[in-house]
Scaffold this motif. Structure first.
Motif, mmCIF file in Angstrom:
data_model
loop_
_atom_site.group_PDB
_atom_site.id
_atom_site.type_symbol
_atom_site.label_atom_id
_atom_site.label_comp_id
_atom_site.label_asym_id
_atom_site.label_seq_id
_atom_site.Cartn_x
_atom_site.Cartn_y
_atom_site.Cartn_z
ATOM 1 N N ARG A 1 0.649 -1.230 -0.006
ATOM 2 C CA ARG A 1 -0.034 0.060 -0.044
ATOM 3 C C ARG A 1 0.811 1.237 0.021
ATOM 4 O O ARG A 1 0.411 2.496 -0.279
ATOM 5 N N LEU A 2 2.199 1.049 0.282
ATOM 6 C CA LEU A 2 2.843 2.344 0.134
ATOM 7 C C LEU A 2 3.705 2.464 -1.107
ATOM 8 O O LEU A 2 4.603 3.348 -1.161
ATOM 9 N N GLY A 3 3.522 1.664 -1.983
ATOM 10 C CA GLY A 3 4.305 1.754 -3.254
ATOM 11 C C GLY A 3 5.377 0.782 -3.522
ATOM 12 O O GLY A 3 5.880 0.017 -2.243
ATOM 13 N N ASP A 4 6.234 1.066 -4.390
ATOM 14 C CA ASP A 4 7.627 0.242 -4.557
ATOM 15 C C ASP A 4 8.678 0.698 -3.640
ATOM 16 O O ASP A 4 8.800 1.817 -3.379
ATOM 17 N N PRO A 5 9.380 -0.188 -3.061
ATOM 18 C CA PRO A 5 10.759 0.069 -2.383
ATOM 19 C C PRO A 5 11.745 0.308 -3.140
ATOM 20 O O PRO A 5 11.672 0.085 -4.430
ATOM 21 N N ILE A 6 12.596 1.211 -2.636
ATOM 22 C CA ILE A 6 14.021 1.414 -3.289
ATOM 23 C C ILE A 6 15.076 0.700 -2.857
ATOM 24 O O ILE A 6 14.609 -0.089 -1.503
ATOM 25 N N THR A 7 15.963 0.277 -3.482
ATOM 26 C CA THR A 7 16.871 -0.490 -3.003
ATOM 27 C C THR A 7 18.085 0.253 -2.095
ATOM 28 O O THR A 7 18.338 1.470 -2.268
ATOM 29 N N TRP A 8 18.435 -0.338 -1.181
ATOM 30 C CA TRP A 8 19.297 0.163 -0.098
ATOM 31 C C TRP A 8 20.538 0.418 -0.662
ATOM 32 O O TRP A 8 21.837 -0.162 -0.670
ATOM 33 N N ARG A 9 20.740 1.584 -1.667
ATOM 34 C CA ARG A 9 21.813 1.871 -2.158
ATOM 35 C C ARG A 9 21.708 3.545 -1.765
ATOM 36 O O ARG A 9 21.037 4.123 -2.043
ATOM 37 N N TRP A 10 23.171 4.152 -1.234
ATOM 38 C CA TRP A 10 22.812 5.538 -0.563
ATOM 39 C C TRP A 10 22.827 6.261 -1.672
ATOM 40 O O TRP A 10 22.249 7.593 -1.268
ATOM 41 N N SER A 11 23.168 6.168 -2.821
ATOM 42 C CA SER A 11 22.982 7.024 -4.175
ATOM 43 C C SER A 11 21.480 7.099 -4.065
ATOM 44 O O SER A 11 20.937 8.473 -4.319
ATOM 45 N N ARG A 12 20.812 6.203 -4.165
ATOM 46 C CA ARG A 12 19.366 6.370 -4.256
ATOM 47 C C ARG A 12 18.578 6.892 -3.151
ATOM 48 O O ARG A 12 17.718 7.649 -3.246
ATOM 49 N N ILE A 13 19.006 6.460 -1.877
ATOM 50 C CA ILE A 13 18.403 6.964 -0.696
ATOM 51 C C ILE A 13 18.566 8.509 -0.517
ATOM 52 O O ILE A 13 17.681 9.322 -0.392
#
Length: 128
Positions: free
Chosen positions: A104-116
């Motif tokens: 219900r919160l949408g797609d997660p992002i990968t634990w990559r600090w550039s993305r975070i």
């Protein structure tokens, strides 16, 4: 600008994820992240009041996805509170893990600090 983050995670099983997130954040992000998360599991109304008071002043809620996060009642309560306050919520999944977050919160992002960091930059700039 500092971003205050409430980290939601399955307390009984994923303390290691939380600890790794903050340890890595010290070196991997320019954002000054203040730990607003609770250090106890989801038991009662007292906990809910503490969670509400901790989430309200935060800028974002980060859900750390572990093996059973999608069944964690405390995470569900915390994210419902965050949504009621209009807080952005991001889900972060460790790399190489097939864990599922809260759909219900949408797609997660990968634990990559550039993305975070990219997502946190968007939130800090007010564009998310």
């Amino acid at each position: 600008m500092p971003i205050n983050i409430f980290v939601s995670f399955e307390f009984d099983r994923d303390n290691d994820l939380r600890n790794n997130f903050y340890r890595q954040a010290e070196e991997e992000t320019e954002h000054r992240i203040r730990d607003c998360s609770l250090h106890e599991s989801y038991p009662d109304e007292y906990w809910k009041n503490k969670a509400r008071n901790a989430i309200r002043p935060c800028d974002v809620v980060v859900v750390l996805i572990g093996e059973d996060t999608h069944n964690a009642q405390g995470v569900m309560v915390e994210t419902d509170m965050a949504r009621s306050f209009g807080k952005p919520i991001i889900q972060v999944r460790p790399q190489g893990r097939p864990y599922q977050g809260l759909t219900r919160l949408g797609d997660p992002i990968t634990w990559r600090w550039s993305r975070i960091n990219a997502v946190l930059d968007e939130i800090a700039s007010g564009s998310r």
